[in-house]
Design a protein around this motif. Sequence first.
Motif, PDB file in Angstrom:
ATOM      1  N   ALA A 199       1.257  -1.311  -0.329  1.00  0.00           N
ATOM      2  CA  ALA A 199       0.211   0.283  -0.222  1.00  0.00           C
ATOM      3  C   ALA A 199       0.927   1.201   0.560  1.00  0.00           C
ATOM      4  CB  ALA A 199      -0.597  -0.464   1.322  1.00  0.00           C
ATOM      5  N   MET A 200       1.960   1.620   0.565  1.00  0.00           N
ATOM      6  CA  MET A 200       2.856   2.053   0.209  1.00  0.00           C
ATOM      7  C   MET A 200       3.769   2.639  -0.262  1.00  0.00           C
ATOM      8  SD  MET A 200       2.059   3.882   3.337  1.00  0.00           S
ATOM      9  CE  MET A 200       0.238   4.610   2.656  1.00  0.00           C
ATOM     10  N   LYS A 201       4.171   1.037  -1.135  1.00  0.00           N
ATOM     11  CA  LYS A 201       4.638   1.626  -2.282  1.00  0.00           C
ATOM     12  C   LYS A 201       3.526   2.412  -3.324  1.00  0.00           C
ATOM     13  CE  LYS A 201       8.415  -0.205  -1.889  1.00  0.00           C
ATOM     14  NZ  LYS A 201      10.093  -0.166  -2.032  1.00  0.00           N
ATOM     15  N   ILE A 202       1.974   1.868  -3.485  1.00  0.00           N
ATOM     16  CA  ILE A 202       1.154   2.583  -4.189  1.00  0.00           C
ATOM     17  C   ILE A 202       1.223   3.869  -4.083  1.00  0.00           C
ATOM     18  CG2 ILE A 202      -0.944   2.833  -4.511  1.00  0.00           C
ATOM     19  CD1 ILE A 202      -1.233   0.135  -4.888  1.00  0.00           C
ATOM     20  N   GLN A 203       1.631   4.071  -2.736  1.00  0.00           N
ATOM     21  CA  GLN A 203       1.433   5.159  -2.068  1.00  0.00           C
ATOM     22  C   GLN A 203       2.470   6.019  -2.894  1.00  0.00           C
ATOM     23  OE1 GLN A 203      -1.707   6.794  -0.834  1.00  0.00           O
ATOM     24  NE2 GLN A 203      -0.980   8.827  -1.120  1.00  0.00           N
ATOM     25  N   ASP A 204       4.209   5.721  -2.782  1.00  0.00           N
ATOM     26  CA  ASP A 204       4.597   6.622  -2.398  1.00  0.00           C
ATOM     27  C   ASP A 204       5.295   7.179  -4.362  1.00  0.00           C
ATOM     28  OD1 ASP A 204       5.071   6.975   0.317  1.00  0.00           O
ATOM     29  OD2 ASP A 204       6.803   4.852  -0.240  1.00  0.00           O
ATOM     30  N   VAL A 205       4.866   5.599  -4.836  1.00  0.00           N
ATOM     31  CA  VAL A 205       4.557   5.909  -6.740  1.00  0.00           C
ATOM     32  C   VAL A 205       4.021   6.989  -7.197  1.00  0.00           C
ATOM     33  CG1 VAL A 205       4.855   4.596  -8.780  1.00  0.00           C
ATOM     34  CG2 VAL A 205       5.888   3.677  -6.824  1.00  0.00           C
ATOM     35  N   PHE A 206       2.947   7.065  -6.916  1.00  0.00           N
ATOM     36  CA  PHE A 206       1.441   7.306  -7.310  1.00  0.00           C
ATOM     37  C   PHE A 206       1.640   9.025  -7.084  1.00  0.00           C
ATOM     38  CE2 PHE A 206      -0.745   3.796  -8.486  1.00  0.00           C
ATOM     39  CZ  PHE A 206      -0.829   4.293  -9.648  1.00  0.00           C
ATOM     40  N   THR A 207       2.470   9.581  -5.729  1.00  0.00           N
ATOM     41  CA  THR A 207       3.014  11.180  -5.630  1.00  0.00           C
ATOM     42  C   THR A 207       3.560  11.395  -6.476  1.00  0.00           C
ATOM     43  OG1 THR A 207       1.993   9.595  -2.629  1.00  0.00           O
ATOM     44  CG2 THR A 207       3.184  11.790  -3.457  1.00  0.00           C
ATOM     45  N   ALA A 208       4.380  10.470  -5.981  1.00  0.00           N
ATOM     46  CA  ALA A 208       5.827  10.479  -7.121  1.00  0.00           C
ATOM     47  C   ALA A 208       5.212  11.498  -8.144  1.00  0.00           C
ATOM     48  CB  ALA A 208       7.090   9.430  -7.098  1.00  0.00           C
ATOM     49  N   ALA A 209       4.358  10.080  -8.699  1.00  0.00           N
ATOM     50  CA  ALA A 209       4.386  10.644  -9.657  1.00  0.00           C
ATOM     51  C   ALA A 209       3.425  11.567 -10.806  1.00  0.00           C
ATOM     52  CB  ALA A 209       3.074   9.387 -11.039  1.00  0.00           C
ATOM     53  N   LYS A 210       2.784  12.425  -9.367  1.00  0.00           N
ATOM     54  CA  LYS A 210       1.405  13.410  -9.407  1.00  0.00           C
ATOM     55  C   LYS A 210       2.418  14.348  -9.067  1.00  0.00           C
ATOM     56  CE  LYS A 210      -0.984  12.619  -6.132  1.00  0.00           C
ATOM     57  NZ  LYS A 210      -2.749  12.324  -5.323  1.00  0.00           N
ATOM     58  N   VAL A 211       3.331  14.769  -8.528  1.00  0.00           N
ATOM     59  CA  VAL A 211       4.061  15.461  -8.210  1.00  0.00           C
ATOM     60  C   VAL A 211       4.913  15.699  -9.849  1.00  0.00           C
ATOM     61  CG1 VAL A 211       6.665  16.430  -7.159  1.00  0.00           C
ATOM     62  CG2 VAL A 211       4.428  15.569  -5.828  1.00  0.00           C
ATOM     63  N   ALA A 212       5.133  14.571 -10.319  1.00  0.00           N
ATOM     64  CA  ALA A 212       6.099  15.159 -11.328  1.00  0.00           C
ATOM     65  C   ALA A 212       5.156  16.018 -13.150  1.00  0.00           C
ATOM     66  CB  ALA A 212       6.510  13.952 -12.067  1.00  0.00           C
ATOM     67  N   ALA A 213       4.238  15.081 -12.469  1.00  0.00           N
ATOM     68  CA  ALA A 213       3.006  15.885 -13.965  1.00  0.00           C
ATOM     69  C   ALA A 213       2.845  17.715 -13.798  1.00  0.00           C
ATOM     70  CB  ALA A 213       1.455  14.825 -13.707  1.00  0.00           C
ATOM     71  N   LEU A 214       2.921  17.491 -12.631  1.00  0.00           N
ATOM     72  CA  LEU A 214       2.698  18.634 -11.897  1.00  0.00           C
ATOM     73  C   LEU A 214       3.466  20.278 -12.315  1.00  0.00           C
ATOM     74  CD1 LEU A 214       0.825  19.090  -8.744  1.00  0.00           C
ATOM     75  CD2 LEU A 214      -0.607  19.863 -10.950  1.00  0.00           C
ATOM     76  N   VAL A 215       5.115  19.222 -11.895  1.00  0.00           N
ATOM     77  CA  VAL A 215       6.212  19.997 -12.634  1.00  0.00           C
ATOM     78  C   VAL A 215       6.843  20.139 -13.705  1.00  0.00           C
ATOM     79  CG1 VAL A 215       8.728  19.655 -12.334  1.00  0.00           C
ATOM     80  CG2 VAL A 215       8.027  19.478 -10.791  1.00  0.00           C
ATOM     81  N   VAL A 216       6.185  19.175 -14.903  1.00  0.00           N
ATOM     82  CA  VAL A 216       5.859  19.182 -16.399  1.00  0.00           C
ATOM     83  C   VAL A 216       5.048  20.279 -16.471  1.00  0.00           C
ATOM     84  CG1 VAL A 216       5.079  18.029 -18.100  1.00  0.00           C
ATOM     85  CG2 VAL A 216       6.378  16.649 -16.993  1.00  0.00           C
ATOM     86  N   ILE A 217       3.519  21.072 -16.111  1.00  0.00           N
ATOM     87  CA  ILE A 217       2.770  21.991 -15.726  1.00  0.00           C
ATOM     88  C   ILE A 217       4.224  23.062 -15.541  1.00  0.00           C
ATOM     89  CG2 ILE A 217       1.056  22.663 -15.757  1.00  0.00           C
ATOM     90  CD1 ILE A 217      -0.392  20.210 -15.226  1.00  0.00           C
TER      91      ILE A 217
END
Length: 529
Positions: free
Chosen positions: A209-227
């Motif tokens: 569960a925490m792996k999912i949380q870590d990975v998807f949090t990193a993904a959303k932060v990366a997406a916002l950095v792209v924006i």
Amino acid sequence: MRGADFLRMPAIARRAHSSSGGDSKDDEEESRVLASPVAPEAPAKDEGPVQLKRRLTLWNGVAIIVGTVVGSGAFVSPTGVLQEMRGAPGPALVVWTVSGILSAAGAICYAELGTCLTGAQAGPGAGAGGDYAYIRAAFGPLPAFLRLWVALLIIRPTTQAVVAITFANYAAKPFFTGGCDPPENSIRLLAAACLLFLTAINCISVRWAMKIQDVFTAAKVAALVVIILAGIVYIGRGGESHLTGSFETPQDFASICFAFYSGLFAYGGWNYLNFVTEELQEPHKNLPRAILIAMPLITLIYVLTNMAYFAVVPTDEMLASPAVAVSFGYKALGPLAWAVPVFVSLSTFGGVNGILFTSARLFHAGSCQGHLPALFSFIHVERATPIPALIFTCITSVAMLTVSDVFALINYFSVILWGSSGACVAGLIVLRWTKPDLNRPLRAPLSLAILFLVACSILVIVPTIQSPMNTVISLVITLSGVPVYYFCVVRKANSKTQGKFMQKITYYSQILLDIMGVEPEESKQTTSM
């Protein structure tokens, strides 16, 4: 000995109790019936009672806060603040910044509560549960139960259902072209599948569960950095910026209050790590550290993302757009605009996981205090996951998917949410007076507590003035928990027997799910209410 008490005993203790003859003939008979040979036993190496393990690291804590705060709002609807600021981007950015500072102030106050109450009260779950635990410590069991009641009934399942629907909507969008929207039933089915999948993962392993949380949090932060970077590149290439002259629009006090209401609502979720302090490694250190890392990061992301939106998308178009990030993508990302729905779905998927994880711990904590059925305090004997609480959370969330206008339910309870946050910070002040000897590894400045109390007061008063009927409905539903408390909690505490129906459910749940309970804290003080 009651059957429910027998079921909570470790397997080795059950055998010893049965062989010693029990407490009486009635107990012996009840033990014989309930402790059948097929009842699950704890592993031999773990002869003590099972309990939640401290497996969450500092970065898991940061991921929980960032992952639950930064949801679909950063991509879909950052227009509430702009609309209240009469389309002026400059003042809107100021509101986003100050809202982040106020939220950080509340988080620091919660860090004091979380660190001073963790381990300060006897019994499992006494320091966990976030708002519920802090209201209980400061004001007693009845106000705490009402907070738990409204969370159980509406707030948690509704929030999870809304975020899951948002995930399903944007996950399905790439498959429907030509301006067609995904069918409503398919969206709700996909949302249900999301909830079921994440519940299964959370039941199987905290680590997964925490792996999912870590990975998807990193993904959303990366997406916002792209924006953010796309906005900078757009301006650098000579694109027209819409930020100039943005402070020239006059503002009034009422509009500013409503703008802060929208801004602070977007930061909701900053207190979610406090719900799982029982599983956080070194909570006295890692809880404040996670807050001090996450809150500035979230504020920076929100401000820079909105700045990119304001620079690229014209104000009129932004106010009219149902999804600002999509409009931004067409202008700044060009052929990569299709990635925006993917960004939103990644963000919301991680958000569902974080809410589900913390909701189960809230209900587990309530059960450990005797405010919910004992079954919710049971955890898997090997995986140490609160499976009954997770399953209940999933069932109520899926049930909310059948409500036609589930989004409207959230509006009813904004007052309760901010009122409970204010009550917790008021409880901080009360505990300093009533329990001055508590060990406080972190001591929040009193000025921060007062500042946050003022902010919470605004968030309670403003929506009450705007929509008084919503406030009345939310109060009625909340107060409906009073008779439930006296009938199901106080009466149960005074009763010497547990209902046979619940005994059977608990017993067969143990067999089916391989779970075992922990002894809840005695709730004698509830009888004095």
